[in-house]
Design a protein around this motif. Structure first.
Motif, short mmCIF file in Angstrom:
data_model
loop_
_atom_site.label_atom_id
_atom_site.label_comp_id
_atom_site.label_asym_id
_atom_site.label_seq_id
_atom_site.Cartn_x
_atom_site.Cartn_y
_atom_site.Cartn_z
N LYS A 25 0.49 -1.34 -0.26
CA LYS A 25 0.90 -0.08 0.17
C LYS A 25 1.09 1.26 0.13
N ALA A 26 1.56 1.51 -1.07
CA ALA A 26 2.29 2.71 -0.93
C ALA A 26 1.65 3.13 -2.98
N ASN A 27 2.51 4.34 -3.01
CA ASN A 27 2.20 5.22 -4.58
C ASN A 27 3.35 3.99 -5.33
N LEU A 28 2.81 4.58 -6.65
CA LEU A 28 4.26 3.51 -7.86
C LEU A 28 5.90 4.50 -8.02
N LYS A 29 5.49 6.04 -7.61
CA LYS A 29 6.68 6.54 -7.01
C LYS A 29 7.35 6.81 -5.86
N LYS A 30 6.53 5.91 -5.15
CA LYS A 30 7.24 6.25 -3.51
C LYS A 30 8.01 4.84 -4.11
N LEU A 31 7.76 3.74 -4.25
CA LEU A 31 8.10 2.46 -4.48
C LEU A 31 9.51 2.57 -5.41
N TYR A 32 9.13 3.57 -6.75
CA TYR A 32 10.20 3.40 -7.60
C TYR A 32 11.64 4.13 -6.69
N TRP A 33 11.18 5.04 -6.11
CA TRP A 33 12.26 5.73 -5.69
C TRP A 33 12.69 4.91 -4.42
N GLU A 38 20.12 6.41 -4.62
CA GLU A 38 20.72 6.00 -3.16
C GLU A 38 19.69 5.66 -1.83
N GLU A 39 19.29 6.87 -1.26
CA GLU A 39 18.13 6.92 -0.44
C GLU A 39 17.52 6.52 -0.17
N GLY A 40 16.93 6.03 -1.30
CA GLY A 40 15.21 4.81 -1.47
C GLY A 40 15.84 3.58 -0.70
N ILE A 41 16.93 2.91 -1.58
CA ILE A 41 17.33 1.61 -0.91
C ILE A 41 17.74 1.79 -0.04
N THR A 42 18.76 2.66 0.27
CA THR A 42 18.97 2.28 1.80
C THR A 42 18.26 2.25 2.76
N ALA A 43 17.12 3.05 2.36
CA ALA A 43 16.15 3.13 3.53
C ALA A 43 15.35 2.08 4.18
N TRP A 44 15.38 1.03 3.72
CA TRP A 44 15.11 -0.30 3.27
C TRP A 44 15.59 -2.06 3.20
N PHE A 45 16.24 -0.95 2.72
CA PHE A 45 17.50 -2.87 1.62
C PHE A 45 19.13 -2.76 2.78
N LEU A 46 19.23 -1.93 2.19
CA LEU A 46 20.59 -1.55 2.95
C LEU A 46 22.06 -0.96 3.46
N HIS A 47 23.06 -1.42 3.57
CA HIS A 47 23.73 -0.58 5.02
C HIS A 47 24.07 1.20 3.63
N GLY A 141 16.03 -14.70 -0.01
CA GLY A 141 16.51 -13.08 0.41
C GLY A 141 15.55 -12.49 -0.19
N TRP A 142 14.77 -12.55 -1.51
CA TRP A 142 14.14 -11.76 -1.25
C TRP A 142 12.64 -11.99 -1.00
N THR A 143 12.05 -12.81 -0.89
CA THR A 143 11.76 -12.79 -0.01
C THR A 143 11.00 -12.19 1.06
N PHE A 144 12.02 -12.32 1.95
CA PHE A 144 11.95 -11.96 3.28
C PHE A 144 12.60 -10.01 2.96
N TRP A 145 13.48 -9.71 1.59
CA TRP A 145 13.15 -7.99 1.59
C TRP A 145 12.35 -7.55 1.27
N LEU A 146 11.23 -8.00 0.39
CA LEU A 146 10.04 -7.56 -0.20
C LEU A 146 9.04 -7.38 1.47
N ALA A 147 9.15 -8.38 1.66
CA ALA A 147 8.38 -7.68 3.48
C ALA A 147 8.78 -6.67 4.62
N ASN A 148 9.93 -6.60 3.69
CA ASN A 148 10.73 -5.87 4.95
C ASN A 148 10.62 -4.75 4.34
N LEU A 149 10.21 -4.21 3.21
CA LEU A 149 10.12 -3.02 1.76
C LEU A 149 8.43 -2.56 2.47
N LYS A 150 7.97 -4.01 2.13
CA LYS A 150 6.03 -3.54 2.81
C LYS A 150 5.96 -2.87 4.44
N ALA A 151 6.07 -3.49 5.17
CA ALA A 151 6.41 -3.27 6.98
C ALA A 151 7.47 -1.56 6.41
#
Length: 179
Positions: A25-33, A38-47, A141-151
């Motif tokens: 439940k997020a808009n396309l723009k936020k998910l694409y970001w 860099e700031e988007g992908i480190t917000a939920w996925f990477l160090h 790994g992707w199963t977990f990380w996609l759940a992390n993105l949703k959370a």
């Protein structure tokens, strides 16, 4: 009839690729970001993430384009992943190299009052080592990380472990679900 259905399913399931889907439940723009900056992908996925274009580091808020390179580092893993962006349309699709010669395609589509994220990792080598490490390992790994993105997007929380150092625990990457 049942045997034909089983054969159709088995043709779709193979060790050279896998697909994971999740409604967020997020808009396309936020998910694409979340994938394309860099700031988007480190917000939920990477160090740490470094995106670069023609040898120059992108600013944290700049969107990647086809031909850009990346270096990714995770919490609780000393290695790094280096690859390149194959396709990035700025809206709802990004494709990048991953785990050697594999490709990961992420597509976003408004559906059922949410955004359906579909991730497909393909071009997985078919030797036994890669079946285990890439197909099994990346699929989990992707199963977990996609759940992390949703959370992260729906509840503002992270599920991955950032406080306890798991790097020196045998098989941590295969046993801990929140690595």
């Amino acid at each position: 009839m049942i045997e034909e259905h089983k054969k159709m399913i088995m043709k779709k399931l193979s060790f050279d690729q896998f697909t994971k889907r999740i409604y967020i439940k997020a808009n396309l723009k936020k998910l694409y970001w979340c994938w394309a900056t860099e700031e988007g992908i480190t917000a939920w996925f990477l160090h740490t993430s470094i995106y670069s274009r023609n040898g120059n580091k992108l600013k944290p808020y700049e969107f990647v384009e086809a031909g850009d390179n990346y270096t990714w580092k995770w919490h609780n893993w000393d290695g790094e992943e280096n690859g390149h962006i194959i396709e990035a349309n700025g809206i709802d699709k990004i494709v990048f190299s991953f785990a050697g010669e594999c490709e990961v395609e992420v597509t976003l589509k408004k559906s059922d009052g949410a955004t359906l994220l579909t991730l497909t990792q393909s071009k997985i080598p078919l030797d036994e080592d890669n079946k285990l490490k890439i197909h099994y390992g990346c699929s989990n790994g992707w199963t977990f990380w996609l759940a992390n993105l949703k959370a992260f997007l729906e509840y503002g929380i992270h599920l991955n472990e950032t406080e306890i150092d798991l790097r020196n625990k045998d098989l941590a990457g295969y046993e801990f679900v929140n690595m």
